[in-house]
Write a protein that holds these residues in place. Structure first.
Motif, PDB file in Angstrom:
ATOM      1  N   GLN A  57     -85.768  22.914  19.854  1.00  0.00           N
ATOM      2  CA  GLN A  57     -85.684  24.180  18.657  1.00  0.00           C
ATOM      3  C   GLN A  57     -87.577  24.860  18.514  1.00  0.00           C
ATOM      4  O   GLN A  57     -86.771  26.290  19.404  1.00  0.00           O
ATOM      5  CB  GLN A  57     -85.706  24.239  17.614  1.00  0.00           C
ATOM      6  N   MET A  58     -88.266  24.234  19.574  1.00  0.00           N
ATOM      7  CA  MET A  58     -89.315  24.698  19.588  1.00  0.00           C
ATOM      8  C   MET A  58     -89.268  24.881  20.880  1.00  0.00           C
ATOM      9  O   MET A  58     -89.591  26.285  21.799  1.00  0.00           O
ATOM     10  CB  MET A  58     -90.583  23.329  19.959  1.00  0.00           C
TER      11      MET A  58
ATOM     12  N   ILE B  33     -86.659  26.817  22.696  1.00  0.00           N
ATOM     13  CA  ILE B  33     -85.974  27.672  21.955  1.00  0.00           C
ATOM     14  C   ILE B  33     -86.690  29.122  21.799  1.00  0.00           C
ATOM     15  O   ILE B  33     -87.005  30.094  22.212  1.00  0.00           O
ATOM     16  CB  ILE B  33     -85.421  27.415  21.471  1.00  0.00           C
ATOM     17  N   THR B  34     -88.057  28.643  21.196  1.00  0.00           N
ATOM     18  CA  THR B  34     -88.131  30.030  20.639  1.00  0.00           C
ATOM     19  C   THR B  34     -89.259  30.156  21.406  1.00  0.00           C
ATOM     20  O   THR B  34     -90.002  31.012  21.760  1.00  0.00           O
ATOM     21  CB  THR B  34     -89.469  29.194  19.445  1.00  0.00           C
ATOM     22  N   LEU B  35     -89.978  29.342  22.197  1.00  0.00           N
ATOM     23  CA  LEU B  35     -90.670  29.840  23.254  1.00  0.00           C
ATOM     24  C   LEU B  35     -90.512  30.952  24.802  1.00  0.00           C
ATOM     25  O   LEU B  35     -90.947  31.356  24.518  1.00  0.00           O
ATOM     26  CB  LEU B  35     -91.989  28.430  23.784  1.00  0.00           C
TER      27      LEU B  35
ATOM     28  N   LYS C 156     -95.885  37.037  18.509  1.00  0.00           N
ATOM     29  CA  LYS C 156     -95.075  36.132  16.695  1.00  0.00           C
ATOM     30  C   LYS C 156     -95.433  34.963  16.778  1.00  0.00           C
ATOM     31  O   LYS C 156     -95.184  34.576  16.293  1.00  0.00           O
ATOM     32  CB  LYS C 156     -94.082  36.644  16.798  1.00  0.00           C
ATOM     33  N   VAL C 157     -95.292  34.980  17.950  1.00  0.00           N
ATOM     34  CA  VAL C 157     -95.505  33.261  18.491  1.00  0.00           C
ATOM     35  C   VAL C 157     -96.549  31.933  18.907  1.00  0.00           C
ATOM     36  O   VAL C 157     -97.071  31.562  18.011  1.00  0.00           O
ATOM     37  CB  VAL C 157     -94.607  32.436  19.309  1.00  0.00           C
TER      38      VAL C 157
ATOM     39  N   PRO D 117     -79.118  25.479  19.266  1.00  0.00           N
ATOM     40  CA  PRO D 117     -79.747  24.194  18.448  1.00  0.00           C
ATOM     41  C   PRO D 117     -79.022  23.032  18.446  1.00  0.00           C
ATOM     42  O   PRO D 117     -77.582  23.276  18.234  1.00  0.00           O
ATOM     43  CB  PRO D 117     -80.074  24.840  16.629  1.00  0.00           C
TER      44      PRO D 117
ATOM     45  N   GLY E  20     -88.189  32.617  23.882  1.00  0.00           N
ATOM     46  CA  GLY E  20     -87.826  33.565  23.074  1.00  0.00           C
ATOM     47  C   GLY E  20     -89.029  34.237  22.925  1.00  0.00           C
ATOM     48  O   GLY E  20     -88.321  35.498  22.848  1.00  0.00           O
ATOM     49  N   ALA E  21     -89.450  33.629  23.140  1.00  0.00           N
ATOM     50  CA  ALA E  21     -91.387  35.087  23.173  1.00  0.00           C
ATOM     51  C   ALA E  21     -91.501  34.497  24.311  1.00  0.00           C
ATOM     52  O   ALA E  21     -92.639  35.715  24.778  1.00  0.00           O
ATOM     53  CB  ALA E  21     -92.856  34.273  22.503  1.00  0.00           C
TER      54      ALA E  21
ATOM     55  N   GLU F  86     -86.812  18.836  16.868  1.00  0.00           N
ATOM     56  CA  GLU F  86     -87.897  19.705  16.798  1.00  0.00           C
ATOM     57  C   GLU F  86     -88.574  20.619  17.807  1.00  0.00           C
ATOM     58  O   GLU F  86     -88.747  21.441  18.725  1.00  0.00           O
ATOM     59  CB  GLU F  86     -88.606  19.037  15.984  1.00  0.00           C
TER      60      GLU F  86
END
Length: 874
Positions: free
Chosen positions: A707-708, A710-712, A822-823, A693, A714-715, A704
């Motif tokens: 972070q998005m 990284i989230t994607l 989850k995403v 991050p 992770g999924a 933002e």
């Protein structure tokens, strides 16, 4: 557009003449063209046109046909769509008319629906010329049917497409039972192949199996390319079952490979462009489709389940390994073992054997052809490296290695030297992974490496290795002597002294094996580049397959000249450490250690070794003048565990470590989840690149976005993450943390994307899933009905590499989907895939219903989801 039409006509005139010549003796097909097929006694249905989403894999056979093949190419086929238009037949059918008259009337009936006549050209000299027709052979209780098709070289301005149509005689005249326009991909009602040229006789009735009528189409595309399609007709629907494309005519054929009376479809996947099309050098390969009782499925090389007899399972896996390494001659020879193991009842092994025999014998026949354009490569493609070297033996060593060698000058390889050497290197390297003591393969690879770069140390190393493995072979030893005396990279006598110095410390000689036939064979040394004015240094290392009883470990050492002889400056024994992170290869070959450049303050040594049957070991060492230090290491179940690449263009190389899972089902299955870890130089050491991050001080928009992404990731939504980071502005891309995050995502997402659509991809559904494209994963399923998808004999399993691995497939689907939901909790495709996974796990239709129903609620317009709900609720 007129110009386009004329240019295409000029480019296609050759294929027109060629195909016309091929069909000169063809008579109009008659009722004896193929044995009678049993079709429905009635063809009366509602007049509709089928419209279904285009299947993702409809063109798989076409993609495979134009790819150079050095390993097995698993193939997935799916039925392609039609634009079938069916007319209700009224009674009475009228008085039958003579066949000769019917042929003319049926042809005229189709021509009347098109802007052409049956005797004249449609628009100009390159347009469709007319229509041919013939009577189909049907069962005694079936309607009399006729097939009509257009012929000629289609026009492009205005655009024309060839047409097939089936007719029957009705009370009011000739009525269309089924119709198929062969039009461009992208049309919503068709995915059939699009021939530019059809000749008189290009469309024929054939016999595949008895429950359908079968129509074969052999057309032309471009100057000399060929196109093949096979249609089935069940009395109602004319359906494209198989498609093939090749840069040469003769794309498809039929042959009963197992003697059961049902024909298999052979699709030409030969590479005709090894050098150039006219050069005549080709790497032959065929893909096979077989009838499974309901559809054509691809024959892929598939491992046997654990329940199979051990001896047969071992033989099967060995055969697959040989074929994947291009060692077709050895694979063909070992097929004889099958008879001893009573394998006739094992269907999987039987089809694996048929695939290997078909392709191995085709390669053997090319290699045996006395008129072959370039015999050396034909032997390489067959995997007969001894025979390939025999092609070279009529020349002296000096003639083999000179720039104007007669192996190139005056042959098809002249002017194609780069293609020649790359082809040899790309074929010999996999073979040596499987058979590391194959002396002819080393010699060929060394010869190719020399002609690629006469200064390459690998060239001499490979030639020396061939001579060491076959000391009685005078060609190898004379080649070593020639290169040592005359080549641009002469033997370094100091390097030989350094190698001997290392061997002396191990208590073995440089000419013999230390313990037995599997022991360390010797040592090799080369001078290190230490820069202008730098201390003279040599690196020495052992090579060969180390022995385990007594135990041996490979050794690397750095030497410098001293007053009393060669002095050892640093040394590393490559043995397992307690932390398990130290590279301990079983096998090192000549050229396994090289000097590389990471950053300029150290000397860097890369190690690429082998472990076990096919695993790879990577190590990267730095040397600061005093200490030889391991900076990075990696192990992979495949060769090529590590590599170097400058990802950000700063002149400093990053280390890429292969973290792929090659055992999604099993190693030989070929299904892989690719992944790479990255190490970067921070000025003092190599550190891992991890998704990080941004600090709160970073611009909010960039924080933002980062972070998005990284989230994607992770999924597992790599496709979305890649698209997202590409929206960053140049100003945002200067943030160092974001830059490395982006480099990590780019590398891995693009590696996963590269597998999508690859002809070598054995299971596209999972490849799309691993890329995070769940919609595309479901598209792979769309050619099948819900009853087929949710069936123990689903074509998504049966005949594919997933057969026998249903639990592993279900677990992979569930794990991947759970993370993405989850995403993306409203991703209908993910719910549908999880529902299917639950069915695979339980074989219970009710278990799949909740998730499939949720998918249908989220995407009410999707007929696959709604029809699946209806089926599951029955």
């Amino acid at each position: 557009m007129k110009t386009k039409s004329v240019l295409i006509w000029v480019g296609l005139i050759f294929s027109t003449l060629l195909m016309a010549a091929c069909n000169t003796d063809a008579e109009q097909p008659t009722a004896t063209t193929a044995p009678a097929a049993t079709v429905a006694a009635t063809v009366a249905v509602e007049a509709t046109a089928t419209t279904v989403a285009t299947p993702t894999l409809a063109a798989t056979a076409t993609q495979t046909a134009t790819t150079a093949i050095t390993t097995i190419q698993p193939l997935t086929t799916t039925p392609v769509l039609t634009d079938t238009k069916i007319t209700t037949i009224t009674a009475p059918v009228g008085t039958p008319i003579p066949d000769e008259m019917a042929i003319k009337e049926v042809a005229a009936a189709l021509a009347a629906t098109l802007p052409i006549t049956i005797t004249d050209t449609a628009t100009n000299a390159t347009g469709i010329e007319g229509v041919k027709a013939f009577k189909l052979t049907t069962a005694a209780n079936s309607p009399i049917l006729w097939l009509a098709y257009t012929y000629g070289l289609r026009n492009f301005d205005p655009e024309q497409n060839h047409v097939l149509a089936i007719y029957t005689q009705g009370a009011t005249g000739w009525q269309v039972v089924a119709r198929q326009e062969l039009k461009e991909e992208g049309a919503t009602d068709n995915s059939a192949p699009v021939p530019d040229y059809l000749g008189d006789g290009s469309v024929t009735q054939v016999n595949v199996e008895p429950s359908h009528l079968w129509i074969q189409v052999e057309g032309g595309v471009g100057a000399h390319s060929g196109l093949y399609s096979l249609f089935s007709f069940d009395g109602k629907v004319l359906k494209a079952e198989a498609t093939g494309f090749s840069s040469s005519p003769g794309v498809g054929s039929l042959k009963d490979l197992n003697g059961d009376g049902i024909q298999e479809v052979l699709l030409d996947a030969t590479d005709y462009y090894i050098f150039c099309y006219a050069c005549g050098v080709r790497q032959v390969q065929s893909n096979i489709l077989r009838w499974d009782g309901t559809q054509l499925v691809a024959v892929n090389l598939i491992p046997l389940p654990d329940s199979a007899p051990t001896a047969l399972r071992t033989l099967n896996e060995h055969l697959i390994t040989l074929a994947q390494a291009g060692l077709w001659k050895d694979a063909l020879a070992q097929l004889d073992e099958a008879a001893k193991l009573q394998t006739a009842d094992d269907a999987t092994f039987t089809w694996n054997a048929a695939f290997i025999r078909l392709n191995a014998e085709a390669k053997r026949d090319v290699a045996a052809n006395t008129e072959d354009a370039y015999p050396l490569l034909s032997q390489v493609f067959y995997g007969d490296y001894a025979a390939a070297v025999d092609v070279m033996r009529k020349h002296a060593a000096a003639d083999l290695f000179r720039a104007d060698t007669p192996l190139i000058v005056g042959t098809a390889a002249e002017g194609n030297e780069d293609a020649l050497v790359d082809t040899i290197i790309n074929n010999t390297s996999p073979a040596l992974q499987v058979q590391p003591n194959l002396a002819p393969a080393y010699f060929l690879r060394g010869w190719a490496a020399y002609h690629k770069d006469p200064n390459s140390p690998t060239a001499l190393a490979d030639i020396k290795q061939a001579a060491a493995l076959a000391p009685e072979d005078t060609l190898y030893s004379e080649s070593v002597d020639y290169l040592a005396q005359n080549a641009s990279n002469p033997t370094d006598p100091q390097a030989e002294e350094v190698a001997a110095a290392l061997m002396a410390t191990l208590g073995i000689t440089t000419t013999g094996v230390s313990t037995d036939g599997m022991g360390i064979q010797g040592a090799y040394a080369f001078k290190l580049d230490t820069g202008e004015g730098g201390q003279p240094l040599w690196l020495a290392y052992t090579y060969g397959l180390h022995s385990f009883d007594p135990e041996q470990n490979h050794v690397i050492a750095i030497y410098t000249p001293g007053d009393t002889g060669w002095q050892e400056v640093a040394r590393q024994e490559l043995k397992a450490q307690n932390d398990g992170n130290f590279p301990s290869p079983d096998y090192l070959g000549l050229g396994s250690l090289t000097q590389v450049k990471v950053e300029p303050d150290h000397i860097w040594i890369a190690l690429e070794g082998g472990a076990g049957a096919h695993s790879g070991v990577f190590g990267l060492f730095s040397f600061d003048g005093a200490t030889l230090k391991l900076e990075a290491s990696s192990f992979s179940s495949r060769p090529g565990a590590g590599s170097l690449k400058d990802l950000n263009g700063d002149g400093i190389q990053e280390v890429l470590l292969d973290a792929s899972d090659y055992y999604v089902f099993c190693y030989a299955c070929g299904v892989q989840q690719v992944q790479y870890n990255i190490l970067r130089w921070d000025g003092a050491k190599l550190i891992p690149v991890t998704l990080t991050p941004l600090p709160e001080s970073a611009p909010p928009a960039l924080g933002e976005l980062n972070q998005m992404a990284i989230t994607l990731v992770g999924a597992g939504l790599w496709k979305e993450a890649l698209t997202l980071i590409q929206t960053a502005t140049p100003a945002q891309a200067t943030d160092e943390t974001f830059t490395w995050n982006a480099a990590y995502i780019h590398l891995n997402a693009e590696a996963k994307r590269a597998i999508i659509g690859n002809a070598n991809d054995p299971y596209p559904l999972l490849s799309n899933l691993f890329y995070g494209d769940f919609v595309a994963a479901v598209d792979v399923m769309r050619p099948d009905t819900p009853a087929q998808i949710f069936s123990p004999s689903s074509p998504l399993i049966t005949g594919t590499v997933a057969a026998g691995f249903e639990n592993e497939l279900a677990d992979t689907l569930t794990k991947t989907v759970d993370a993405v939901l989850k995403v993306r909790p409203n991703l209908a495709a993910a719910y549908f895939l999880r529902g299917w996974a639950l069915y695979l796990k339980t074989q219970d239709l009710a278990a799949a219903l909740p998730d499939v129903k949720h998918a249908a609620q989220l995407a009410p317009e999707d007929t696959l989801y709604s029809e699946s709900v209806t089926y599951l609720e029955k």
